[in-house]
Design a protein around this motif. Structure first.
Motif, short mmCIF file in Angstrom:
data_model
loop_
_atom_site.label_atom_id
_atom_site.label_comp_id
_atom_site.label_asym_id
_atom_site.label_seq_id
_atom_site.Cartn_x
_atom_site.Cartn_y
_atom_site.Cartn_z
N GLU A 98 -5.36 -16.52 1.49
CA GLU A 98 -4.96 -16.62 2.89
C GLU A 98 -3.45 -16.78 3.02
O GLU A 98 -2.83 -16.24 3.95
N ASN A 99 -2.82 -17.50 2.08
CA ASN A 99 -1.36 -17.65 2.11
C ASN A 99 -0.68 -16.29 1.94
O ASN A 99 0.32 -16.01 2.60
N LEU A 100 -1.22 -15.45 1.06
CA LEU A 100 -0.64 -14.12 0.91
C LEU A 100 -0.84 -13.28 2.16
O LEU A 100 0.08 -12.58 2.60
N MET A 101 -2.01 -13.39 2.76
CA MET A 101 -2.30 -12.59 3.95
C MET A 101 -1.36 -12.95 5.10
O MET A 101 -0.93 -12.07 5.85
N LYS A 107 3.98 -7.05 8.78
CA LYS A 107 3.87 -5.60 8.67
C LYS A 107 2.79 -5.01 9.56
O LYS A 107 2.65 -3.80 9.67
N THR A 108 1.96 -5.86 10.16
CA THR A 108 0.87 -5.35 10.99
C THR A 108 1.38 -4.99 12.38
O THR A 108 2.44 -5.45 12.82
N LEU A 129 -5.20 -6.07 4.88
CA LEU A 129 -4.36 -7.16 4.39
C LEU A 129 -5.03 -7.88 3.23
O LEU A 129 -4.39 -8.19 2.22
N LYS A 130 -6.33 -8.14 3.37
CA LYS A 130 -7.08 -8.84 2.33
C LYS A 130 -7.08 -8.03 1.04
O LYS A 130 -6.86 -8.56 -0.05
N CYS A 169 5.27 -8.04 1.93
CA CYS A 169 6.11 -7.31 2.88
C CYS A 169 6.64 -5.99 2.33
O CYS A 169 7.48 -5.34 2.96
N ASP A 170 6.17 -5.61 1.13
CA ASP A 170 6.61 -4.36 0.48
C ASP A 170 8.13 -4.29 0.35
O ASP A 170 8.77 -3.32 0.78
#
Length: 261
Positions: A98-101, A107-108, A129-130, A169-170
């Protein structure tokens, strides 16, 4: 070599205190660039200025030739710049996944109104995202911890989690503020191998770090500042033997060690 980041005459004053003084740095693409110096020398302030967390007093910051100083943080992030923090800024109530998401939401395209109007699109983006977060965790060797609450995992793993969140965030340029702080030698070695893996994937790295074993082993170029002013710049070998750097930061013990080597 193409220049990815060009900082020119960067200055930051805080109520009369000059934290960064006429600083210029040029970073080439496909490199790892380190910024070192004593505590309070202006390193974190420099990163905060480049990444939009502080407004500059004067000077310019160019990313791929475009001026980005004083732009909003989200604009800078969308241009391909991401960062980690000296003090972990993870959500303790969330899982690793969840922290990564959370890091990927910038970016969404969905806002709260979009979610209400088109919840199916929002769910699709959440699924994407997941999947992206799981892919990054797998690359970082953290997939098995994806459902663990962030507060239940070791500090070193929390550091890797924050790195993973920044990767959501690429970025093409990643700033790392004390990435190896608080890690023991074994954890540092593991973290360095992860950083090199990230670098090999095509992401340029700019780091602040006090652990010289990390800096000297992975950096292509090092900038040294003291009292907000650049005092030296060069390759790791040049910096290790620079008398001014030894005097201001590394210390006479380091001089003895390098001469002995």
């Amino acid at each position: 070599m193409e220049t990815v980041l060009k900082v020119e005459n960067l200055t930051k004053n805080f109520s009369g205190l000059v934290a960064v003084n006429n600083l210029s740095i040029e970073m080439e693409k496909h490199t790892i660039h380190a910024l070192i110096g004593p505590n309070g020398s202006g390193k974190s302030t420099t990163i905060n200025l480049i990444t939009g967390f502080h407004k500059t007093t004067s000077g310019t910051v160019k990313y791929l030739g475009e001026e980005i100083q004083n732009r909003p943080i989200y604009e800078i992030s969308r241009k391909g710049i991401s960062r980690t923090f000296q003090n972990l800024k993870l959500f303790k109530s969330l899982t690793v996944l969840e922290n990564l998401m959370v890091g990927g939401h910038a970016k969404t395209q969905q806002g709260i109104i979009d979610f209400i109007i088109n919840p199916f699109k929002a769910k699709r983006e959440e699924k994407q995202l997941k999947e992206k977060a799981e892919e990054i965790l797998n690359t970082l060797g953290m997939y098995h911890l994806r459902n663990e609450n962030i507060g239940n995992i070791a500090y070193g793993r929390q550091k890797v989690t924050e790195l993973g969140r920044a990767l959501m965030c690429d970025p093409s340029l990643l700033f790392l503020d004390e990435p190896a702080a608080g890690l023991n030698p074994t954890e540092r070695a593991e973290f360095v191998s992860i950083l090199l893996k990230v670098f090999d994937s095509g992401i340029d790295l700019f780091l602040i770090e006090h652990n010289m074993d990390v800096v000297m082993n992975i950096s292509n170029k090092i900038t040294v500042i003291n009292f907000g002013t650049k005092i030296a710049e060069g390759s790791p070998d040049e910096i290790q033997h620079d008398p001014q750097v030894i005097s201001a930061y590394l210390g006479d013990k380091y001089r003895t060690n390098t001469q002995a080597g």
